[in-house]
Scaffold this active site. Structure first.
Site, PDB file in Angstrom:
ATOM      1  N   LYS A   1      20.781  -7.646  -9.500  1.00 13.79           N
ATOM      2  CA  LYS A   1      20.454  -8.229 -10.789  1.00 13.79           C
ATOM      3  C   LYS A   1      20.412  -9.753 -10.710  1.00 13.79           C
ATOM      4  CE  LYS A   1      23.526  -4.765 -12.697  1.00 13.79           C
ATOM      5  NZ  LYS A   1      24.868  -4.609 -13.336  1.00 13.79           N
ATOM      6  N   GLY A   2      21.007 -10.303  -9.656  1.00 16.12           N
ATOM      7  CA  GLY A   2      21.218 -11.756  -9.597  1.00 16.12           C
ATOM      8  C   GLY A   2      19.976 -12.600  -9.766  1.00 16.12           C
TER       9      GLY A   2
ATOM     10  N   GLU B   1      14.772 -14.315  -4.535  1.00 14.40           N
ATOM     11  CA  GLU B   1      16.217 -14.093  -4.451  1.00 14.40           C
ATOM     12  C   GLU B   1      17.000 -15.170  -5.195  1.00 14.40           C
ATOM     13  OE1 GLU B   1      18.614 -12.348  -4.167  1.00 14.40           O
ATOM     14  OE2 GLU B   1      18.841 -11.278  -2.289  1.00 14.40           O
ATOM     15  N   ASP B   2      18.179 -14.793  -5.625  1.00 13.25           N
ATOM     16  CA  ASP B   2      19.057 -15.758  -6.286  1.00 13.25           C
ATOM     17  C   ASP B   2      19.708 -16.692  -5.267  1.00 13.25           C
ATOM     18  OD1 ASP B   2      20.532 -13.680  -5.173  1.00 13.25           O
ATOM     19  OD2 ASP B   2      21.777 -13.325  -6.929  1.00 13.25           O
TER      20      ASP B   2
ATOM     21  N   ASP C   1      22.918 -16.114   1.378  1.00 16.66           N
ATOM     22  CA  ASP C   1      24.295 -16.417   1.760  1.00 16.66           C
ATOM     23  C   ASP C   1      24.475 -16.050   3.232  1.00 16.66           C
ATOM     24  OD1 ASP C   1      27.016 -17.079   1.319  1.00 16.66           O
ATOM     25  OD2 ASP C   1      27.519 -15.045   0.731  1.00 16.66           O
TER      26      ASP C   1
ATOM     27  N   LYS D   1      22.832 -21.079   1.027  1.00 21.77           N
ATOM     28  CA  LYS D   1      24.163 -21.475   1.529  1.00 21.77           C
ATOM     29  C   LYS D   1      24.148 -21.322   3.051  1.00 21.77           C
ATOM     30  CE  LYS D   1      27.265 -19.250  -1.397  1.00 21.77           C
ATOM     31  NZ  LYS D   1      28.515 -18.499  -1.620  1.00 21.77           N
TER      32      LYS D   1
ATOM     33  N   PHE E   1      31.705 -20.476  -3.918  1.00 21.03           N
ATOM     34  CA  PHE E   1      31.271 -19.296  -4.660  1.00 21.03           C
ATOM     35  C   PHE E   1      30.754 -19.769  -6.014  1.00 21.03           C
ATOM     36  CE2 PHE E   1      31.270 -15.439  -7.085  1.00 21.03           C
ATOM     37  CZ  PHE E   1      30.741 -14.541  -6.171  1.00 21.03           C
TER      38      PHE E   1
ATOM     39  N   ARG F   1      26.625 -14.257 -15.691  1.00 21.83           N
ATOM     40  CA  ARG F   1      25.189 -14.305 -15.383  1.00 21.83           C
ATOM     41  C   ARG F   1      24.406 -15.122 -16.409  1.00 21.83           C
ATOM     42  NH1 ARG F   1      24.217 -10.689 -11.212  1.00 21.83           N
ATOM     43  NH2 ARG F   1      25.358  -8.724 -11.202  1.00 21.83           N
TER      44      ARG F   1
END
Ligand code: IMP
Ligand code: MG
Length: 178
Positions: free
Chosen positions: A45-46, A100-101, A104, A132, A153, A166
């Site tokens: 969902k990000g 993509e959000d 990582d 990141k 984070f 969110r």
């Protein structure tokens, strides 16, 4: 301090900067994909907030589709990807841009790329709002990057901690209470 920003200390991407990032990426994608069969593929969902903003900053025809893959538990990445909801689109001959959000460790996208490659798209690239790089374990890089951030984070602009935050309109640093 409001309930919405509890344990959020520091802003990494303001609302204004998010708008600037989206405008820049939208322009770039519009130029690069002119005359192609662009499909924006987003992982729920990000990426939903970034997807909604980015698609409106792209001024060429496109279609969108969504996938659900194995979840990210709390602050630990789960490793391999399991498809929970697949795409409805046949990717053959399409120019796929994964939206993509955050990139990582890269594990999620690395396995997703392998899966989508087998479906014979014309091209397959990645557009991530945040990157990141310090956390990367898989050999994977995005083709379009909104902003490179330090190893923190983060929550907001679609990104969650345990499904919350969110709807924060900016990206903030999440620091849990001890
Ligand atoms: P990766 O597989 O480690 O690259 O990350 C997979 C997913 O973990 C991302 O698409 C996010 O949904 C989530 N994630 C990674 N870092 C963060 C973070 O700092 N905050 C919230 N979610 C994150
Ligand atoms: Mg994600």
């Amino acid at each position: 301090m409001s309930e919405l920003t509890k344990n959020v200390n520091g802003v990494l991407v303001t609302e204004e900067e998010a708008r600037e990032i989206v405008a820049r990426l939208g322009k770039q994608v519009s130029e690069d994909y002119a005359g192609k069969n662009l499909v924006l593929v987003s992982v729920l969902k990000g990426a939903v907030v970034f997807m909604a903003d980015l698609m409106r900053a792209i001024d060429i025809p496109l279609t969108i589709d969504f996938m659900v893959v194995s979840s990210y538990h709390k602050t630990e990445s789960s490793g391999t990807v399991k498809i929970i909801k697949d795409l409805d689109t046949d990717l053959t001959g399409k120019d796929i841009l994964i939206v993509e959000d955050i990139l990582d460790t890269g594990r999620t996208l690395a396995s997703l790329i392998e899966i989508l490659k087998m479906r014979n798209p014309s091209s397959l690239k990645i557009c991530t709002f945040l990157d990141k790089p310090d956390r990367r374990v898989s050999k994977i890089e995005a083709d379009y990057i909104g902003k490179v951030i330090p190893d923190e984070f983060v929550v907001g602009y679609g990104l969650d901690y345990d499904e919350s935050y969110r709807n924060l309109p900016f990206v903030g640093i999440y620091t849990p209470e001890d």
